[in-house]
Design a protein around this motif. Sequence first.
Motif, PDB file in Angstrom:
ATOM      1  N   ASP A   1     -10.057   4.733   0.873  1.00 15.01           N
ATOM      2  CA  ASP A   1      -9.520   4.151  -0.356  1.00 15.01           C
ATOM      3  C   ASP A   1     -10.172   2.830  -0.738  1.00 15.01           C
ATOM      4  O   ASP A   1      -9.730   2.148  -1.671  1.00 15.01           O
ATOM      5  CB  ASP A   1      -8.001   3.970  -0.267  1.00 15.01           C
TER       6      ASP A   1
ATOM      7  N   PHE B   1      -0.325  13.022  -2.167  1.00 18.46           N
ATOM      8  CA  PHE B   1      -1.281  12.587  -3.177  1.00 18.46           C
ATOM      9  C   PHE B   1      -1.700  13.757  -4.070  1.00 18.46           C
ATOM     10  O   PHE B   1      -1.743  13.635  -5.298  1.00 18.46           O
ATOM     11  CB  PHE B   1      -2.514  11.980  -2.513  1.00 18.46           C
TER      12      PHE B   1
ATOM     13  N   ASP C   1      -7.852   5.843  -7.142  1.00 19.06           N
ATOM     14  CA  ASP C   1      -8.362   7.066  -6.531  1.00 19.06           C
ATOM     15  C   ASP C   1      -8.208   6.964  -5.014  1.00 19.06           C
ATOM     16  O   ASP C   1      -8.187   5.877  -4.430  1.00 19.06           O
ATOM     17  CB  ASP C   1      -9.841   7.271  -6.854  1.00 19.06           C
ATOM     18  N   VAL C   2      -8.143   8.124  -4.378  1.00 21.98           N
ATOM     19  CA  VAL C   2      -8.137   8.174  -2.919  1.00 21.98           C
ATOM     20  C   VAL C   2      -8.993   9.361  -2.504  1.00 21.98           C
ATOM     21  O   VAL C   2      -9.033  10.385  -3.189  1.00 21.98           O
ATOM     22  CB  VAL C   2      -6.700   8.305  -2.364  1.00 21.98           C
TER      23      VAL C   2
ATOM     24  N   THR D   1       0.816  -1.221   0.000  1.00 22.42           N
ATOM     25  CA  THR D   1       0.000   0.000   0.000  1.00 22.42           C
ATOM     26  C   THR D   1       0.846   1.266   0.000  1.00 22.42           C
ATOM     27  O   THR D   1       0.311   2.376   0.077  1.00 22.42           O
ATOM     28  CB  THR D   1      -0.946   0.020   1.213  1.00 22.42           C
TER      29      THR D   1
ATOM     30  N   THR E   1      -8.811   9.110   5.616  1.00 25.25           N
ATOM     31  CA  THR E   1      -8.428   8.626   4.296  1.00 25.25           C
ATOM     32  C   THR E   1      -9.359   7.494   3.891  1.00 25.25           C
ATOM     33  O   THR E   1      -9.587   6.566   4.663  1.00 25.25           O
ATOM     34  CB  THR E   1      -6.979   8.119   4.282  1.00 25.25           C
TER      35      THR E   1
ATOM     36  N   LEU F   1     -15.335   4.504  -2.517  1.00 23.85           N
ATOM     37  CA  LEU F   1     -14.988   5.451  -3.570  1.00 23.85           C
ATOM     38  C   LEU F   1     -16.099   5.541  -4.615  1.00 23.85           C
ATOM     39  O   LEU F   1     -16.421   6.639  -5.091  1.00 23.85           O
ATOM     40  CB  LEU F   1     -13.666   5.065  -4.228  1.00 23.85           C
TER      41      LEU F   1
END
Length: 291
Positions: free
Chosen positions: A254, A109, A240-241, A50, A252, A259
Amino acid sequence: MTTSNSTLLMSRVTFGRALRRLRSGVNHFTLVDVAAALDCDTSLISRIETGKRVCSQQHFTKLMDLYEVPASQRDELVELYAASRDRRQPWWSPYGDVISAQYERFIGFEAVASTVHEYQVGILPGLLQTEAYAQAVTSVGFTSLGPDQIEALVEVRGLRQRHRLLETDAPMQCNYVVTQAALEFRVGGEHTHREQLEHLLEISKHGSVDLRVIPYDKGEEAAQIGAFMILEFSDEDVPDVAFGESVAGSLTIDGPRDLRRLHRLFRSLAEAAYSPEESRDIIARTLNKED
């Protein structure tokens, strides 16, 4: 993705995803299988995949042998691995004493994102804020910090604007939806409010900015939704995040399902909002109230 156009964080993410494909997509190994072969914890393998942990040279060599990576593909992975260990410092490194680990991860990011979709309820998006507006918001949001630390955070926000929107040959596509309340709130006093609205009118014409306002009469569409943003990347290896705001700080997000839900939610909010042209009219009318 090379270090010339990416950050260290994103290089690690790209490298980690390549390792994950080799593990689960090609060799069909579980994390437990790989951890046993390398005599380490599964959490270490997961964090490497990750991008949250640097892969050691010893583990990299063992992984290449374990996955039986052919020489032609190994050369490419060696390049990715080298990029993930690059020691050059990003532009925000001088502010390490005031930037939290979560904020640094977000900036990493954002630094290489191609597109942002952001929804704000009560304040304006950071990349659209004037210095005075940012100063007022930061002073309230970080009351435990001293004046110098607050000033440093305001500088960081200004540098983010310059690097990702105002002073770059490849600006990020910025898609924003805000409520009418965000325009009305008098942040920083009358002068700062007017200056911010004038700036908003001007920057909303930027070719990479799509700003839409949800009017008061569509309040049910927006009132119960907290602020969030989704970052997209041109590199297909980088998923995408998203980041959401809560009383406990930034979150966060993910997970693929989360998403997808946020993308649908943003599209729904954008449909409820006025067009960019109509939104500029609302900004202008709000500005005229200040006269």
